[in-house]
Design a protein around this motif. Structure first.
Motif, PDB file in Angstrom:
ATOM      1  N   ARG A  83       1.639  -0.538   0.105  1.00 19.82           N
ATOM      2  CA  ARG A  83       0.814   0.063   0.366  1.00 19.82           C
ATOM      3  C   ARG A  83       0.661   0.962  -0.397  1.00 19.82           C
ATOM      4  O   ARG A  83       2.291   1.212   0.445  1.00 19.82           O
ATOM      5  N   TYR A  84       0.635   2.394  -0.979  1.00 22.11           N
ATOM      6  CA  TYR A  84       1.227   3.381  -0.934  1.00 22.11           C
ATOM      7  C   TYR A  84       0.488   4.456  -0.909  1.00 22.11           C
ATOM      8  O   TYR A  84      -0.606   4.549  -1.634  1.00 22.11           O
ATOM      9  N   ARG A  85       0.956   5.713  -1.008  1.00 26.72           N
ATOM     10  CA  ARG A  85       0.124   6.890  -0.771  1.00 26.72           C
ATOM     11  C   ARG A  85       1.425   8.017  -1.662  1.00 26.72           C
ATOM     12  O   ARG A  85       2.348   7.510  -1.377  1.00 26.72           O
ATOM     13  N   ALA A  86       0.553   8.643  -2.558  1.00 31.53           N
ATOM     14  CA  ALA A  86       1.974   9.310  -3.482  1.00 31.53           C
ATOM     15  C   ALA A  86       1.243  10.723  -3.890  1.00 31.53           C
ATOM     16  O   ALA A  86       0.122  10.691  -4.362  1.00 31.53           O
ATOM     17  N   MET A  87       1.761  11.166  -4.644  1.00 30.08           N
ATOM     18  CA  MET A  87       1.216  12.874  -5.505  1.00 30.08           C
ATOM     19  C   MET A  87       2.445  13.043  -6.470  1.00 30.08           C
ATOM     20  O   MET A  87       3.168  12.429  -6.430  1.00 30.08           O
ATOM     21  N   TYR A  88       1.740  13.763  -7.152  1.00 28.51           N
ATOM     22  CA  TYR A  88       2.042  13.486  -8.567  1.00 28.51           C
ATOM     23  C   TYR A  88       2.346  14.853  -9.109  1.00 28.51           C
ATOM     24  O   TYR A  88       1.568  15.671  -9.662  1.00 28.51           O
ATOM     25  N   PRO A  89       3.745  15.512  -9.108  1.00 24.97           N
ATOM     26  CA  PRO A  89       3.574  17.243  -8.290  1.00 24.97           C
ATOM     27  C   PRO A  89       3.861  17.003 -10.088  1.00 24.97           C
ATOM     28  O   PRO A  89       4.952  15.888 -10.840  1.00 24.97           O
ATOM     29  N   THR A  90       4.162  18.354 -10.875  1.00 20.76           N
ATOM     30  CA  THR A  90       4.442  18.815 -12.346  1.00 20.76           C
ATOM     31  C   THR A  90       5.715  19.611 -12.482  1.00 20.76           C
ATOM     32  O   THR A  90       6.191  19.983 -11.094  1.00 20.76           O
ATOM     33  N   SER A  91       6.270  20.017 -13.284  1.00 21.41           N
ATOM     34  CA  SER A  91       7.693  20.705 -13.275  1.00 21.41           C
ATOM     35  C   SER A  91       7.061  22.239 -12.731  1.00 21.41           C
ATOM     36  O   SER A  91       7.814  22.802 -12.613  1.00 21.41           O
ATOM     37  N   GLU A  92       5.568  22.455 -13.089  1.00 23.20           N
ATOM     38  CA  GLU A  92       6.034  23.727 -13.248  1.00 23.20           C
ATOM     39  C   GLU A  92       5.232  24.010 -11.566  1.00 23.20           C
ATOM     40  O   GLU A  92       5.651  24.822 -10.779  1.00 23.20           O
ATOM     41  N   HIS A  93       5.153  23.209 -11.076  1.00 24.29           N
ATOM     42  CA  HIS A  93       4.552  23.305  -9.429  1.00 24.29           C
ATOM     43  C   HIS A  93       5.958  23.713  -8.754  1.00 24.29           C
ATOM     44  O   HIS A  93       6.324  23.998  -8.320  1.00 24.29           O
ATOM     45  N   PHE A  94       7.510  22.241  -9.101  1.00 22.29           N
ATOM     46  CA  PHE A  94       8.497  22.211  -8.396  1.00 22.29           C
ATOM     47  C   PHE A  94       9.385  24.148  -9.332  1.00 22.29           C
ATOM     48  O   PHE A  94       9.953  24.541  -8.508  1.00 22.29           O
ATOM     49  N   SER A  95       9.107  24.326 -10.953  1.00 24.01           N
ATOM     50  CA  SER A  95       9.373  25.948 -11.273  1.00 24.01           C
ATOM     51  C   SER A  95       9.081  27.206  -9.865  1.00 24.01           C
ATOM     52  O   SER A  95      10.162  28.371  -9.520  1.00 24.01           O
ATOM     53  N   GLU A  96       8.197  27.430  -9.426  1.00 24.25           N
ATOM     54  CA  GLU A  96       7.155  28.291  -7.914  1.00 24.25           C
ATOM     55  C   GLU A  96       8.748  28.023  -7.127  1.00 24.25           C
ATOM     56  O   GLU A  96       9.820  28.769  -6.785  1.00 24.25           O
ATOM     57  N   VAL A  97       9.247  26.618  -6.343  1.00 21.53           N
ATOM     58  CA  VAL A  97      10.441  26.557  -5.686  1.00 21.53           C
ATOM     59  C   VAL A  97      11.703  27.698  -6.241  1.00 21.53           C
ATOM     60  O   VAL A  97      12.589  27.879  -5.811  1.00 21.53           O
ATOM     61  N   TYR A  98      11.984  26.516  -7.298  1.00 19.25           N
ATOM     62  CA  TYR A  98      13.295  26.950  -8.138  1.00 19.25           C
ATOM     63  C   TYR A  98      13.335  28.469  -8.212  1.00 19.25           C
ATOM     64  O   TYR A  98      13.816  29.481  -7.647  1.00 19.25           O
ATOM     65  N   ASN A  99      12.134  29.663  -8.096  1.00 13.32           N
ATOM     66  CA  ASN A  99      12.016  30.866  -8.601  1.00 13.32           C
ATOM     67  C   ASN A  99      12.273  31.368  -7.357  1.00 13.32           C
ATOM     68  O   ASN A  99      13.325  32.428  -7.724  1.00 13.32           O
ATOM     69  N   ASP A 100      11.503  31.181  -6.597  1.00 13.95           N
ATOM     70  CA  ASP A 100      12.564  30.877  -5.109  1.00 13.95           C
ATOM     71  C   ASP A 100      13.245  30.920  -4.629  1.00 13.95           C
ATOM     72  O   ASP A 100      14.283  31.917  -3.647  1.00 13.95           O
ATOM     73  N   LEU A 101      14.707  30.339  -5.383  1.00  9.77           N
ATOM     74  CA  LEU A 101      15.921  30.226  -4.751  1.00  9.77           C
ATOM     75  C   LEU A 101      16.448  30.601  -6.016  1.00  9.77           C
ATOM     76  O   LEU A 101      18.211  31.041  -5.511  1.00  9.77           O
ATOM     77  N   GLY A 102      15.658  31.695  -6.527  1.00 12.25           N
ATOM     78  CA  GLY A 102      16.785  32.422  -7.197  1.00 12.25           C
ATOM     79  C   GLY A 102      17.512  31.410  -9.020  1.00 12.25           C
ATOM     80  O   GLY A 102      17.955  32.265  -9.093  1.00 12.25           O
ATOM     81  N   LEU A 103      16.834  31.040  -8.742  1.00 14.74           N
ATOM     82  CA  LEU A 103      17.287  29.594 -10.118  1.00 14.74           C
ATOM     83  C   LEU A 103      16.671  29.833 -11.178  1.00 14.74           C
ATOM     84  O   LEU A 103      16.867  29.538 -12.318  1.00 14.74           O
ATOM     85  N   GLY A 104      15.475  30.502 -11.509  1.00 12.12           N
ATOM     86  CA  GLY A 104      14.515  30.360 -12.418  1.00 12.12           C
ATOM     87  C   GLY A 104      13.368  29.992 -12.742  1.00 12.12           C
ATOM     88  O   GLY A 104      13.712  28.236 -11.627  1.00 12.12           O
ATOM     89  N   TYR A 105      12.467  30.140 -13.065  1.00 11.11           N
ATOM     90  CA  TYR A 105      11.395  29.242 -13.729  1.00 11.11           C
ATOM     91  C   TYR A 105      11.554  27.685 -14.502  1.00 11.11           C
ATOM     92  O   TYR A 105      10.749  27.471 -14.322  1.00 11.11           O
TER      93      TYR A 105
END
Length: 274
Positions: A83-105
């Motif tokens: 049994r497992y639980r999982a989520m399926y984030p997209t590249s766009e979801h992670f792009s916000e994190v990268y932008n906040d880290l100053g690495l770009g969208y």
């Protein structure tokens, strides 16, 4: 006695995030791909799967992380399944994190390890699932999700290795791949695809499989299934989806969708559109 149970869900957090809570015993997933990342935690039992040409085993409390377009399989590695639980984030979801880290969208994380022991991240992932199931406010859910995505990026990801300068034939393989992505719903022939790539039919099949992990027809099928999933999430009728995605009929879609996701397209549609 355990039975196969698949409960898909869609959270409004982060403009829409797919989730699943599943119990599998006898289901065997053949080689397939997803357009999104898979970030999951094994709750009970164990799962084994082929990924990056190696057999991996994930046991209770371990994380499973698969990058988009990575070919993988899946089946039980324990008598009672997993049994497992999982989520399926997209590249766009992670792009916000990268932008906040100053690495770009335009950047997306690459996770080199598909089985990870990280109790604190597993705990955070479970907290996200629990709060969403308890109908936490969007602000609360997004706060937890954002912190989790940030931790995944900082702790477990690396910059995706740059492709070496491609030989002419490899460059043509990527052209064939992009042509399949653009025409996935069309009934193109092997001869047509080989002509697009400027390669012999025999070489195209062998080289495409070696480079991307699936032969051209299987890759095309995965594109159809992934598009079908996207349309079903938006509430389109199964009959309409089958035609739009280039399947022969609903039964053809049903068979292949069930094989890839462990749930019928009709039930998936109803669950995602209550």
């Amino acid at each position: 006695m355990y039975r196969e149970i698949v409960i898909p869900n869609r959270s409004m957090a982060l403009e829409g995030l797919d989730l699943v809570d599943a119990q599998y015993t006898s289901t065997v997933f053949g080689k397939h791909i997803h357009e999104e990342y898979i970030i999951g935690v094994i709750e009970t039992g164990a799962q084994k799967f082929l990924h990056q040409k190696a057999l991996k085993v994930a046991s209770q409390n371990q994380l499973i992380i698969v990058n988009p377009d990575d070919v993988h399989t899946g089946e039980a590695a324990s008598p009672n399944g997993w049994r497992y639980r999982a989520m399926y984030p997209t590249s766009e979801h992670f792009s916000e994190v990268y932008n906040d880290l100053g690495l770009g969208y335009d950047l997306a994380p690459y996770f080199p390890e598909s089985v990870v022991s990280a109790p604190d991240i597993a705990r955070d992932l479970r907290l996200v699932f629990d709060q969403i199931s308890l109908n936490a406010t969007r602000l609360h859910a997004e706060t937890l999700l954002y912190a989790l995505l940030m931790k995944l990026v900082l702790r477990l990801s690396i910059k995706k290795p740059e492709k070496q300068k491609q030989r002419y034939s490899k460059h043509k393989l990527y052209e064939a791949k992009e042509y399949l992505r653009a025409t996935f719903d069309q009934n193109i022939s092997l001869k047509e695809l080989a002509e697009i790539a400027g390669l012999s039919q025999n070489y195209l099949i062998r080289a495409f499989t070696q480079e991307f992990g699936l032969p051209p027809h299987r890759y095309q099928l995965q594109l159809k299934i992934n598009k079908a999933k996207s349309l079903l999430k938006r509430g389109h009728l199964t009959s309409e989806v089958a035609i739009a995605c280039g399947f022969f009929d609903q039964s053809h879609l049903h068979r292949h969708f069930l094989r890839s996701y462990g749930i019928s397209p009709g039930l998936f549609r109803r669950t995602m559109n209550p």
